[in-house]
Design an enzyme around this catalytic site. Structure first.
Site, PDB file in Angstrom:
ATOM      1  CG  ASP A   1      -3.861  25.679  -8.237  1.00  0.00           C
ATOM      2  OD1 ASP A   1      -4.030  25.525  -9.618  1.00  0.00           O
ATOM      3  OD2 ASP A   1      -4.082  25.029  -7.710  1.00  0.00           O
TER       4      ASP A   1
ATOM      5  CE1 TYR B   1       5.205  20.691 -18.908  1.00  0.00           C
ATOM      6  CE2 TYR B   1       6.159  19.212 -21.728  1.00  0.00           C
ATOM      7  CZ  TYR B   1       5.699  20.586 -21.245  1.00  0.00           C
ATOM      8  OH  TYR B   1       6.069  21.858 -22.129  1.00  0.00           O
TER       9      TYR B   1
END
Length: 255
Positions: free
Chosen positions: A60, A161
């Protein structure tokens, strides 16, 4: 920085889309590649396909310990001098959703965590490792980050985003200045509409409409075109602190 056999590159999001294309392009230049991703099945397949040249590390990008293992794997291979950071996620969030409820703080936070904090985490750890290299023609390493045209012209429903990608654009010049004394360059690519797994999930008529909205060429971008730009950044010593739009001259509309 001349890319030569024996160097090692770290590519995040390295087993699909823009990251996979970049990893393959670097492999074709003779570099060793550490591909970081969460897709173990695809990672194992690539590791088998490019045995001896590519190592897959499940990590991650926003996790300090996991990414340190990935960076250490690149260092252990020797001559870790190139980073191409493509890992990222998207997801729709509005400030006021259609049912009148407030936008999801959880979704917003997760996208910021992966796209923005993950970029900072990957860059800081890679930079520390590269700073230990002996300079080659005045360079110890070069880093390519990934933003998006959404960082300039985010559309309705893209607030997390767009926020995260605007942050990557904002950190680019600061990172380049910060790492100048270490002889490490940093640039960012801001792709437009690219034919990646994210867009592949859309209906074909929507994909065609998106492709037609690109002025020239009137199509979706292809991942190897991103990779071509990434390699040029790595190799061109005067490219530093710059965000390059790779978008066919598109300017995103509100919807």
């Amino acid at each position: 920085m001349q890319l030569t056999q024996g160097m090692t590159a770290l590519v995040t999001g390295g087993v699909s889309g823009l990251g996979e294309a970049s990893a393959v392009a670097l492999l074709e230049r003779g570099l060793n590649v550490v591909a970081v991703d969460l897709n173990e099945e695809r990672g194992a397949a690539m590791e088998k396909q490019y045995a001896g040249q590519l190592k897959f590390v499940k990590a991650d990008v926003a996790d300090a310990e996991q990414m340190q293992k990935a960076v250490s794997a690149a260092q252990a291979w020797g001559q870790f001098r190139a980073l191409v950071h493509c890992a990222g996620i998207g997801g729709p969030v509005r400030l006021i959703e259609k049912d009148g409820s407030p936008g999801s703080l959880e979704k917003y936070t997760n996208i910021i965590r992966i796209n923005q904090i993950g970029t900072f985490n990957t860059l800081r750890l890679s930079a520390v490792a590269m700073a230990q290299n002996e300079p080659l023609e005045g360079e110890r390493g070069a880093c390519v980050l990934t933003a998006s045209v959404a960082g300039y012209e985010g559309q309705i429903g893209q607030i997390p985003y767009a926020s995260s990608k605007a942050a990557v654009i904002g950190m680019t010049i600061v990172a380049a200045r910060d790492l100048a004394s270490k002889m490490i360059r940093v640039c960012t690519i801001a792709p437009g509409l690219f034919d990646t797994p994210i867009l592949a999930k859309l209906p074909e008529n929507v994909r065609q409409s998106l492709a037609a909205s690109v002025p020239n060429p009137a199509r979706l971008g292809r991942p190897p075109e991103y990779a071509m730009t990434a390699l040029h950044i790595l190799e061109n010593p005067m490219l530093n602190g710059e965000t390059i739009r790779l978008d066919g001259a598109i300017r995103m509309q509100p919807r």
